[in-house]
Structure formats: structure tokens, C-alpha cells
Scaffold this motif. Sequence first.
Motif, short mmCIF file in Angstrom:
data_model
loop_
_atom_site.label_atom_id
_atom_site.label_comp_id
_atom_site.label_asym_id
_atom_site.label_seq_id
_atom_site.Cartn_x
_atom_site.Cartn_y
_atom_site.Cartn_z
N GLN A 72 42.22 50.53 39.94
CA GLN A 72 43.07 49.43 40.36
C GLN A 72 43.39 49.59 41.83
OE1 GLN A 72 46.84 49.08 38.36
NE2 GLN A 72 47.10 46.96 39.04
N CYS A 113 36.77 46.53 47.76
CA CYS A 113 37.39 45.52 46.90
C CYS A 113 37.36 44.17 47.61
CB CYS A 113 38.78 45.94 46.48
SG CYS A 113 39.84 46.54 47.80
N THR A 133 30.76 48.11 43.44
CA THR A 133 32.08 47.68 42.98
C THR A 133 32.05 46.20 42.66
OG1 THR A 133 32.94 47.12 45.18
CG2 THR A 133 33.23 49.40 44.45
N TRP A 134 32.85 45.81 41.67
CA TRP A 134 33.01 44.39 41.34
C TRP A 134 34.32 44.23 40.57
CZ3 TRP A 134 29.76 47.75 38.93
CH2 TRP A 134 29.86 47.88 37.55
N PRO A 135 34.97 43.08 40.71
CA PRO A 135 36.21 42.85 39.97
C PRO A 135 35.92 42.76 38.48
CG PRO A 135 35.63 40.92 41.30
CD PRO A 135 34.61 41.96 41.57
N GLY A 156 43.43 44.24 42.71
CA GLY A 156 43.24 44.08 41.26
C GLY A 156 42.36 45.19 40.71
N TRP A 157 41.95 45.02 39.46
CA TRP A 157 41.09 46.00 38.79
C TRP A 157 39.64 45.79 39.16
CZ3 TRP A 157 42.30 50.36 36.46
CH2 TRP A 157 43.61 50.52 35.99
N TYR A 158 38.94 46.89 39.38
CA TYR A 158 37.52 46.87 39.73
C TYR A 158 36.78 47.90 38.88
CZ TYR A 158 38.18 44.00 43.85
OH TYR A 158 38.45 42.96 44.70
N ASP A 202 43.53 45.05 49.60
CA ASP A 202 42.10 44.83 49.85
C ASP A 202 41.61 45.65 51.02
OD1 ASP A 202 43.35 43.50 51.90
OD2 ASP A 202 42.39 41.56 51.53
#
Length: 143
Positions: free
Chosen positions: A55, A80, A119-121, A85-87, A59
Amino acid sequence: MQTGGGNGLIWPGRGAATIATGLEDGPVRITVDARATEPPLDLEDWEEAIEVSIQFDTDEADLESLGGTVDEDPQETPLCAAGPGWYRVRLHARGRDRAAEIADLELDEEPVEEHLIHTWPAPQAPEIRHKMTDAYGAERRTR
């Protein structure tokens, strides 16, 4: 933060992670690929691949090493890209066994160890151990 046991590669925390490199001191090649959606899984050329949730509260997440900020511009290599947010973070590694044998490299020498960070949300999810084949990671998992 924990540096032994676990999966032998990455220990996630809130807004950060510790990555176990085979090299004690010197350059490690790092590629960051921040995406809007999950990338295809490609394990062929990698010795280790672990996926975790992290999390990010901001950014402005960047790459750091124990010796200071990695020689990358965080603006050029965002972790991010979709904001806080969560990634999901999928970390690939190769060359850690060779790097551990060498231990130290001068900064102007060619790296023998390489990492790819995708990485990705995505919502928080359990760790996935896609591939664990290097001896360095196996040794760290027994600590």
C-alpha cells in the motif's frame, strides 16, 4: 524490517519493501515497469519471481538502497503511477548467486545482478511465489 526467512527476495511494508540482493556493495541493474493493469507473467529468463501487495500512501514512491537513493530518477521510474493505494509488485531477479560470490563490485563495473519490478494497482492479495530457483534465495529462506 525482516531480512531473513520469508521468501528470500522481498519483504513488503507499508509504502516500502526490502529487496535481498546477492551483491553486498556495487551496481545492480533495475528496471521498473509501472502499468495500469497486470502484465503477462514471463518467467523464462528469471531465477526468482515473487509477487506481493504494497500500500502506497503517496504517488512519490521511489527506489532506494541501503547506501542511498538508487541512480534512477523517480520521475522517470514511478512505482505507483496511478496514485496512492494498493499495488501488486512482482519482483524478478537473476544473477544473485554470481553476485553473492563476488560480494563487491566497483560502481563503474558492469552489473552481474538484475531485477525487474512490475507494479500495477490491485486490491491487497496474498503473496505468490512464481519461481524460486537461485541458491542465494534458498539460503536466505532458511535464516
